[in-house]
Design a protein around this motif. Structure first.
Motif: not given
Length: 376
Positions: A272-280
């Protein structure tokens, strides 16, 4: 999640008109590009108002809009009875935000009901709490009226797959393995002098963007630009085995240790285009590098993402190191100032707190119900 709205009662529309007028006055009074003043920001915040103007599209308009939301916005939550076969969103995996948002909205009750109302005639929005993870983002298309009037709240905010930035809401993806923010991300983040790595990534070969990233950069320069697949080395110094052979908690500690030692954290799209790494990355004090195409970023109605992140088109992956090396140290520090300022908006609180992720998602819905742009 889905929100739909109605205009059955004129008083509801009059409230919205009053809110729009108040926001316009605030925007005109302070302008789009000038710093805010202490009287137009949130109480208790010790902030640099020049920084506010750099990070927020219009600090005064956002402040007024948020205050108007707190004062007026009411959401009616549909209840489907027992058992909840459709809206049991996950609370402990990559889609944590879905389950937590649904859960928190349903937990609101008098005397602290907040945005929730049980009077449908007072509602500005109607929340249909079904799980996009379980049913898919296109579930509402089965009802043309619902789809036309609905506001979908999605992590996979991909404009090439039907996400409508002016209508739908992009929500941050966050992976809480046990339901709580990892302890490694709760403390203060190191300064630049303690970050020897230019950039870092570790993750699976999920989707064409990551495949391209790993083919170009995996193992090429581990001393300054560490990029790993499932072979992240231990940071403890006593174990040289690959991450695949270590316990999950140890691998997670190593992963966050690398983030804390990097100036930039690569956040490529996966399946998917989003990634939880952004918040991390934001919680680690590491400047997110968004490597994606077609991603409608969360809270972009309010935030200038270029003030706390770097966007790199997928086509420029072969030039990633060159691009990041070309950013002066002073600019990296400015980006990290922005990261620190927006961190509160990407934090889940229990119970929710003012300006946290839960309330910023509500504010995104509020803006779409108003049909109002803060940068105008």
């Amino acid at each position: 999640q889905q929100a739909a709205f109605t205009s059955r009662r004129p008083s509801v529309e009059r409230e919205l008109d009053a809110a729009r007028a108040a926001i316009r006055r605030a925007a005109r009074r302070h302008g789009n590009n000038t710093s805010s003043t202490p009287g137009t920001w949130f109480r208790g915040d010790d902030v640099d108002y020049a920084l506010l103007a750099r990070v927020y599209r219009n600090p005064a308009a956002f402040h007024r809009s948020y205050v108007e939301m707190e004062r007026r916005f009411k959401v009616y939550v549909y209840e489907e009875g027992e058992p909840p076969i459709l809206h049991a969103g996950p609370c402990k995996n990559i889609y944590t935000i879905e389950g937590r948002f649904i859960e928190q909205l349903e937990f609101l009750a008098p005397p602290a009901a907040g945005v929730r109302t049980w009077d449908a005639d007072r509602a500005h929005a109607f929340f249909l709490p079904f799980s996009v993870v379980q049913m898919g983002p296109d579930a509402s298309k089965g009802d043309p009226e619902l789809y036309a009037n609905g506001i979908r709240a999605l992590c996979n905010a991909n404009t090439s797959e039907g996400f409508r930035p002016g209508k739908d809401v992009s929500i941050p993806e966050i992976n809480l393995y046990d339901g709580d923010t990892p302890r490694q991300l709760l403390g203060p983040s190191p300064g630049l002098s303690a970050r020897p790595y230019l950039a870092f990534f570790a993750g699976g070969r999920h989707g064409h963007v990551r495949d391209l990233l790993l083919r170009h950069w995996k193992g090429r320069d581990p001393a300054t630009f560490p990029v790993y697949e499932y072979d992240l080395p231990s940071t403890t110094g006593g174990n040289n085995s690959s991450s695949r052979n270590r316990r999950g908690r140890d691998r997670q500690s190593d992963y966050f240790a690398y983030m804390h030692r990097s100036r930039f954290c690569l956040c490529p799209s996966g399946h998917e285009v989003a990634s939880p790494r952004v918040v991390e990355a934001i919680h680690a004090g590491c400047v997110p590098v968004l490597v994606s195409d077609g991603y409608a970023l969360p809270f972009a109605d309010v935030l200038r993402w270029e003030s706390f992140s770097v966007s790199v088109p997928v086509a420029d992956i072969p030039r990633l190191k060159e691009v990041l090396e070309g950013i002066p140290t002073a600019e990296v520090e400015r980006l990290r100032d922005g990261v620190r300022l927006v961190k509160r908006h990407f934090t889940l609180r229990q119970p929710p707190e003012r300006l946290d992720m839960f309330h910023m998602i509500l504010h995104s819905v509020w803006l779409r119900r108003l049909n109002f742009r803060l940068d105008h």
